[in-house]
Design an enzyme around this catalytic site. Structure first.
Site, PDB file in Angstrom:
ATOM      1  N   ARG A  92       0.653  -1.278   0.087  1.00  0.00           N
ATOM      2  CA  ARG A  92       0.039   0.142   0.045  1.00  0.00           C
ATOM      3  C   ARG A  92       0.912   1.206   0.194  1.00  0.00           C
ATOM      4  O   ARG A  92       1.947   1.182   0.751  1.00  0.00           O
ATOM      5  CB  ARG A  92      -0.847   0.061   1.251  1.00  0.00           C
ATOM      6  N   HIS A 122      -0.865  -2.665  -4.498  1.00  0.00           N
ATOM      7  CA  HIS A 122      -0.315  -3.597  -5.571  1.00  0.00           C
ATOM      8  C   HIS A 122      -0.277  -3.084  -6.966  1.00  0.00           C
ATOM      9  O   HIS A 122      -0.479  -3.638  -7.743  1.00  0.00           O
ATOM     10  CB  HIS A 122      -1.147  -4.858  -5.525  1.00  0.00           C
ATOM     11  N   HIS A 126       3.128 -12.876  -4.985  1.00  0.00           N
ATOM     12  CA  HIS A 126       2.020 -13.242  -3.905  1.00  0.00           C
ATOM     13  C   HIS A 126       1.225 -14.366  -4.031  1.00  0.00           C
ATOM     14  O   HIS A 126       0.066 -14.482  -3.845  1.00  0.00           O
ATOM     15  CB  HIS A 126       0.953 -11.884  -4.340  1.00  0.00           C
ATOM     16  N   ASP A 159      -1.602  -9.437   8.724  1.00  0.00           N
ATOM     17  CA  ASP A 159      -1.355  -8.679   7.467  1.00  0.00           C
ATOM     18  C   ASP A 159      -0.469  -7.654   7.704  1.00  0.00           C
ATOM     19  O   ASP A 159      -0.855  -6.327   7.548  1.00  0.00           O
ATOM     20  CB  ASP A 159      -2.749  -8.394   6.790  1.00  0.00           C
ATOM     21  N   GLU A 198       5.493 -12.199   1.301  1.00  0.00           N
ATOM     22  CA  GLU A 198       5.828 -11.341  -0.003  1.00  0.00           C
ATOM     23  C   GLU A 198       7.018 -10.625   0.575  1.00  0.00           C
ATOM     24  O   GLU A 198       6.881  -9.354   1.205  1.00  0.00           O
ATOM     25  CB  GLU A 198       4.659 -10.279   0.037  1.00  0.00           C
TER      26      GLU A 198
END
Length: 399
Positions: free
Chosen positions: A119, A144, A218, A292, A358
């Site tokens: 982000r 992304h 991803h 996350d 990631e």
């Protein structure tokens, strides 16, 4: 009358030696072990886009039973097959079986992510005094690379090779102004599989103007096999990082590098996924709907890929190790898998059915100078090398 011409014995002997040598070399070539060329790369047709563009797949296969299939749409890792300790092979990545689903129901399942993974707050950043506005496809944020990021582009397959290591290279041109980013970017990604179970992914990019770049993969993993009814809660994760980046309600890092010690974010010694995922006493678990977040890897930025995460499924013995040259690792516990998408073999994917690792630069780095720099400019190309390494832990090592 007998021929009395002198015979050159030394020359005759040299001739015999040369003939025998040639025969030995020829025999050695014929009898050389096949392992030297065991890894193979095979092209095939995966499907056709609505506009008629044919999408190819390249399957890389090693002699130990590990194979990876890459498709040109999104330069996507469409499958990664790995054996368990009994030799049973399973696909350990979430995804779709057909191109139509990748096009009609897009998700971030194995795709190459860019221009900027993760982000960017407000979908904007300042570079050399100029403000650039990106697409806001995640509330007010850019996520992304935008709504039409690299994950939705058809990449060109430029090289396919078999041998001791099998590989495929894909390329993409992103024009100046694409999704709001400055500069024409020439990007490549090379997937390389060896016979030991290591799938290396090497990114490179050049730009004709200063810009920002942050590329990653991803893939979502389940080492019990995608669609396994046991999900990932009984699998053990290790992340060698003493700090992580807390986020605000929009999942943008606050700027703090917070110690993981004493929290459910501490994976330094390894812990089961079921231990902490539902712990609503930690506000960061609540705001992220699980994990996350970006972990600040102890190793920092390195010249060669080093360990960023290790995931083990004790039941099957399958192990995934993630290595990277980048300083951060975004770990996502599949929080938004809600059963609405049907994946491979008709499997419905739910929360914790897949985990994403990631490797990348920190989220929102262009707006937070303390995080470093994501700048790429002419003459200074971008590079990121990462590895997905699969192996099998012996039964006595299962915990």
């Amino acid at each position: 009358m007998p021929d009395e011409r002198p015979v050159n014995v030394e020359a005759a002997d040299r001739e015999k030696v040369m003939v025998l040598t040639r025969l030995s070399i020829f025999a050695a070539v014929l009898l050389a072990p096949a392992a030297a060329d065991a890894a193979t790369a095979e092209r095939s047709r995966f499907g056709t886009m609505p506009d008629g563009t044919v999408i190819e797949a390249v399957t890389l296969t090693g002699e130990n039973g590990v194979s990876a299939r890459i498709i040109a749409l999104g330069a996507t890792l469409q499958s990664l097959n790995a054996p368990d300790r009994e030799g049973r092979v399973a696909d350990v990545t979430l995804g779709y079986d057909d191109l139509e689903s990748y096009v009609g129901k897009p998700n971030y399942w194995g795709q190459t992510i860019g221009r900027y993974a993760n982000r960017i707050a407000g979908g904007r950043f300042v570079l050399d005094g100029r403000t650039y506005q990106l697409q806001q496809n995640d509330g007010t944020n850019s996520l992304h690379g935008g709504a039409d990021g690299f994950d939705k582009r058809v990449w060109r397959i430029t090289n396919v090779a078999s041998g001791p290591r099998a590989s495929v290279t894909l390329a993409l041109t992103s024009p100046d102004g694409d999704q709001g980013y400055p500069g024409t970017l020439q990007a490549t990604v090379t997937y390389t599989l060896d016979d030991a179970g290591s799938l290396a992914i090497d990114y490179a990019a050049t730009s004709d103007r200063p810009t920002i770049v942050n590329l990653t993969n991803h893939a979502l993993f389940n080492m019990a096999g995608e669609g396994s009814p046991t999900s990932t809660l009984s699998q053990r994760l290790t992340i060698p990082a003493a700090r992580y980046l807390p986020v605000d309600e929009k999942l943008i890092p606050t700027g703090e590098l917070r110690p993981v010690a004493g929290t459910v974010f501490d994976f330094q010694q390894g812990r089961l996924l079921g231990d902490g995922l539902r712990d609503g006493r930690d506000p960061q678990i609540v705001v992220g709907h699980g994990w996350d977040h970006n972990w600040v890897l102890d190793k920092g930025t390195t010249a060669q890929p080093e360990l960023a995460a290790r995931l083990e499924d004790p039941a099957s013995g399958r192990v995934l190790e993630v290595l990277t040259t980048e300083p951060g690792l975004q770990f996502y516990s599949g929080n938004f898998l809600d059963g609405s998408l049907v994946g491979k073999q008709g499997h419905v994917y739910r929360m914790t059915d897949g985990l994403a690792f990631e490797p990348q630069k920190f989220p929102d780095t262009p707006n937070q100078p303390a995080f470093g720099s994501a700048r790429v400019e002419p003459g200074r190309p971008y590079r990121h090398s990462m590895i997905y390494r699969v192996s099998v832990a012996p039964a006595e090592a299962a915990r």
